[in-house]
Motif scaffolding. Structure first.
Motif, PDB file in Angstrom:
ATOM      1  N   THR A 296       3.143  11.387   5.728  1.00  0.00           N
ATOM      2  CA  THR A 296       2.182  12.243   5.037  1.00  0.00           C
ATOM      3  C   THR A 296       0.918  11.484   4.671  1.00  0.00           C
ATOM      4  O   THR A 296      -0.183  12.055   4.651  1.00  0.00           O
ATOM      5  CB  THR A 296       2.828  12.827   3.765  1.00  0.00           C
ATOM      6  OG1 THR A 296       4.026  13.513   4.128  1.00  0.00           O
ATOM      7  CG2 THR A 296       1.895  13.801   3.073  1.00  0.00           C
ATOM      8  N   ALA A 297       1.065  10.196   4.381  1.00  0.00           N
ATOM      9  CA  ALA A 297      -0.066   9.371   3.932  1.00  0.00           C
ATOM     10  C   ALA A 297      -0.750   8.633   5.076  1.00  0.00           C
ATOM     11  O   ALA A 297      -1.520   7.696   4.829  1.00  0.00           O
ATOM     12  CB  ALA A 297       0.419   8.370   2.893  1.00  0.00           C
ATOM     13  N   LYS A 298      -0.509   9.030   6.310  1.00  0.00           N
ATOM     14  CA  LYS A 298      -1.008   8.250   7.445  1.00  0.00           C
ATOM     15  C   LYS A 298      -2.531   8.135   7.464  1.00  0.00           C
ATOM     16  O   LYS A 298      -3.074   7.178   8.040  1.00  0.00           O
ATOM     17  CB  LYS A 298      -0.500   8.830   8.764  1.00  0.00           C
ATOM     18  CG  LYS A 298      -1.001  10.238   9.073  1.00  0.00           C
ATOM     19  CD  LYS A 298      -0.412  10.735  10.385  1.00  0.00           C
ATOM     20  CE  LYS A 298      -0.888  12.157  10.705  1.00  0.00           C
ATOM     21  NZ  LYS A 298      -0.293  12.648  11.978  1.00  0.00           N
ATOM     22  N   ASN A 299      -3.235   9.072   6.846  1.00  0.00           N
ATOM     23  CA  ASN A 299      -4.699   9.009   6.811  1.00  0.00           C
ATOM     24  C   ASN A 299      -5.240   8.327   5.557  1.00  0.00           C
ATOM     25  O   ASN A 299      -6.450   8.203   5.398  1.00  0.00           O
ATOM     26  CB  ASN A 299      -5.299  10.415   6.931  1.00  0.00           C
ATOM     27  CG  ASN A 299      -5.062  11.018   8.305  1.00  0.00           C
ATOM     28  OD1 ASN A 299      -5.059  10.308   9.314  1.00  0.00           O
ATOM     29  ND2 ASN A 299      -4.860  12.327   8.353  1.00  0.00           N
ATOM     30  N   CYS A 300      -4.359   7.892   4.679  1.00  0.00           N
ATOM     31  CA  CYS A 300      -4.775   7.127   3.513  1.00  0.00           C
ATOM     32  C   CYS A 300      -5.130   5.714   3.984  1.00  0.00           C
ATOM     33  O   CYS A 300      -4.333   5.072   4.671  1.00  0.00           O
ATOM     34  CB  CYS A 300      -3.658   7.084   2.476  1.00  0.00           C
ATOM     35  SG  CYS A 300      -4.008   6.039   1.037  1.00  0.00           S
ATOM     36  N   PRO A 301      -6.313   5.192   3.616  1.00  0.00           N
ATOM     37  CA  PRO A 301      -6.741   3.900   4.173  1.00  0.00           C
ATOM     38  C   PRO A 301      -5.967   2.690   3.671  1.00  0.00           C
ATOM     39  O   PRO A 301      -6.003   1.629   4.304  1.00  0.00           O
ATOM     40  CB  PRO A 301      -8.210   3.809   3.750  1.00  0.00           C
ATOM     41  CG  PRO A 301      -8.333   4.705   2.575  1.00  0.00           C
ATOM     42  CD  PRO A 301      -7.370   5.818   2.804  1.00  0.00           C
ATOM     43  N   ASN A 302      -5.272   2.812   2.551  1.00  0.00           N
ATOM     44  CA  ASN A 302      -4.605   1.642   1.980  1.00  0.00           C
ATOM     45  C   ASN A 302      -3.248   2.064   1.429  1.00  0.00           C
ATOM     46  O   ASN A 302      -3.137   2.543   0.301  1.00  0.00           O
ATOM     47  CB  ASN A 302      -5.463   1.038   0.864  1.00  0.00           C
ATOM     48  CG  ASN A 302      -4.940  -0.297   0.370  1.00  0.00           C
ATOM     49  OD1 ASN A 302      -4.332  -1.048   1.121  1.00  0.00           O
ATOM     50  ND2 ASN A 302      -5.168  -0.592  -0.894  1.00  0.00           N
ATOM     51  N   VAL A 303      -2.206   1.898   2.232  1.00  0.00           N
ATOM     52  CA  VAL A 303      -0.839   2.200   1.813  1.00  0.00           C
ATOM     53  C   VAL A 303      -0.093   0.878   1.708  1.00  0.00           C
ATOM     54  O   VAL A 303      -0.040   0.100   2.668  1.00  0.00           O
ATOM     55  CB  VAL A 303      -0.125   3.128   2.814  1.00  0.00           C
ATOM     56  CG1 VAL A 303       1.293   3.436   2.346  1.00  0.00           C
ATOM     57  CG2 VAL A 303      -0.915   4.423   2.994  1.00  0.00           C
ATOM     58  N   VAL A 304       0.455   0.608   0.532  1.00  0.00           N
ATOM     59  CA  VAL A 304       1.144  -0.664   0.292  1.00  0.00           C
ATOM     60  C   VAL A 304       2.496  -0.391  -0.344  1.00  0.00           C
ATOM     61  O   VAL A 304       2.786   0.729  -0.783  1.00  0.00           O
ATOM     62  CB  VAL A 304       0.309  -1.597  -0.612  1.00  0.00           C
ATOM     63  CG1 VAL A 304      -1.085  -1.805  -0.033  1.00  0.00           C
ATOM     64  CG2 VAL A 304       0.221  -1.057  -2.037  1.00  0.00           C
ATOM     65  N   MET A 305       3.301  -1.440  -0.421  1.00  0.00           N
ATOM     66  CA  MET A 305       4.620  -1.329  -1.047  1.00  0.00           C
ATOM     67  C   MET A 305       4.722  -2.353  -2.176  1.00  0.00           C
ATOM     68  O   MET A 305       4.297  -3.504  -2.027  1.00  0.00           O
ATOM     69  CB  MET A 305       5.717  -1.558  -0.013  1.00  0.00           C
ATOM     70  CG  MET A 305       7.127  -1.370  -0.536  1.00  0.00           C
ATOM     71  SD  MET A 305       8.345  -1.142   0.804  1.00  0.00           S
ATOM     72  CE  MET A 305       8.125  -2.645   1.759  1.00  0.00           C
ATOM     73  N   LYS A 306       5.282  -1.922  -3.297  1.00  0.00           N
ATOM     74  CA  LYS A 306       5.501  -2.805  -4.440  1.00  0.00           C
ATOM     75  C   LYS A 306       6.961  -2.713  -4.853  1.00  0.00           C
ATOM     76  O   LYS A 306       7.503  -1.608  -4.979  1.00  0.00           O
ATOM     77  CB  LYS A 306       4.618  -2.400  -5.619  1.00  0.00           C
ATOM     78  CG  LYS A 306       4.659  -3.382  -6.774  1.00  0.00           C
ATOM     79  CD  LYS A 306       4.040  -2.792  -8.033  1.00  0.00           C
ATOM     80  CE  LYS A 306       5.037  -1.931  -8.775  1.00  0.00           C
ATOM     81  NZ  LYS A 306       4.522  -1.395 -10.044  1.00  0.00           N
ATOM     82  N   ILE A 307       7.588  -3.857  -5.053  1.00  0.00           N
ATOM     83  CA  ILE A 307       8.993  -3.876  -5.444  1.00  0.00           C
ATOM     84  C   ILE A 307       9.146  -4.738  -6.694  1.00  0.00           C
ATOM     85  O   ILE A 307       8.629  -5.855  -6.760  1.00  0.00           O
ATOM     86  CB  ILE A 307       9.898  -4.400  -4.324  1.00  0.00           C
ATOM     87  CG1 ILE A 307       9.760  -3.516  -3.067  1.00  0.00           C
ATOM     88  CG2 ILE A 307      11.354  -4.433  -4.775  1.00  0.00           C
ATOM     89  CD1 ILE A 307      10.555  -4.008  -1.869  1.00  0.00           C
ATOM     90  N   VAL A 308       9.854  -4.210  -7.664  1.00  0.00           N
ATOM     91  CA  VAL A 308      10.153  -4.932  -8.902  1.00  0.00           C
ATOM     92  C   VAL A 308      11.450  -5.713  -8.710  1.00  0.00           C
ATOM     93  O   VAL A 308      12.444  -5.157  -8.217  1.00  0.00           O
ATOM     94  CB  VAL A 308      10.286  -3.948 -10.079  1.00  0.00           C
ATOM     95  CG1 VAL A 308      10.670  -4.685 -11.357  1.00  0.00           C
ATOM     96  CG2 VAL A 308       8.977  -3.183 -10.282  1.00  0.00           C
TER      97      VAL A 308
END
Length: 235
Positions: free
Chosen positions: A145-157
């Protein structure tokens, strides 16, 4: 339509993740489909607090952001709880038209079409210490769904060795996602001071884990706002 809002505050700095240090106004949505054991924003998660949440129209939410920012375009971070439960598309549209940038953090359990309109999407799957089990099919739908978002990242605690090992496996399955690791904060009571020595020791532990393992892909960051303000709300 209306939105359930736990709080709107700022400008302050973003305290964690890909935009750490960036001047930001925060919209914290009320409600979540998770109940993480170490949640640091339970006032925006547990329905027991729902009477404290404001029911606002998208226009009212946007008006408050404009007032707080003094009509100076900056980054607006939508968080929660899980903001993906609700429809923030109208708020994002009004803000983008005025030159504001939008970021959102969510665990990746619910996909929203407005993810594509964000400038930054932070997907934060919850590790074993949370007590939750990630629905990876839903996570993949969020990515699509977010494929057109320019900055997709992952954060893990990360709280412990099990979380750390889990994060490595997750990273191997998502090698194209920039990864940010954050030591968990066990001191979440806003009325009690944070033990800064414990916080820095946990950060050092995580730094030493990745360097000793030669795992140089993730960025290891603190919760900067916790080091500065403790668990105070609205900062």
């Amino acid at each position: 339509m209306s939105l359930r809002i736990a709080e709107i505050f700022g400008p302050t700095i973003q305290g964690e993740g890909a935009l750490i240090g960036e001047p930001t106004v925060f919209i914290r949505a009320g409600g979540c489909d998770y109940r993480c054991s170490w949640c640091d924003s339970i006032h925006a998660v547990d329905s027991a607090h729902r009477h404290d949440w404001a029911v606002m129209t998208p226009q009212a939410v946007w008006d408050e952001v404009r007032k707080l920012s003094g009509d100076r375009p900056l980054t607006v971070s939508i968080s929660g709880g899980n903001p993906a439960i609700q429809d923030f598309a109208p708020v994002i549209a009004m803000g983008k038209a005025a030159g504001y940038r939008f970021a959102c953090e969510t665990q990746g359990s619910i996909a929203r079409s407005w993810f594509a309109d964000l400038d930054t999407l932070v997907l934060s799957p919850k590790p074993p210490s949370s007590g939750e089990i990630v629905d990876w099919a839903a996570f993949e739908t969020c990515l699509t769904t977010a494929k057109n978002c320019p900055n997709v990242v992952m954060k893990i605690v990360i709280f412990d060795d099990t979380d750390y090992a889990w994060s490595r496996a997750v990273a191997e399955n998502h090698p194209r996602l920039p990864l940010f690791l954050q030591p968990g904060n066990p001191d979440v009571d806003p009325d009690l001071p944070v033990d800064l020595r414990t916080a820095t020791d946990r950060l050092l532990w995580l730094i030493e884990k990745v360097t000793d393992d030669g795992w140089f892909t993730p960025r290891v960051l603190p919760q900067l706002h916790v080091l500065v303000w403790g668990n105070r709300r609205g900062v």
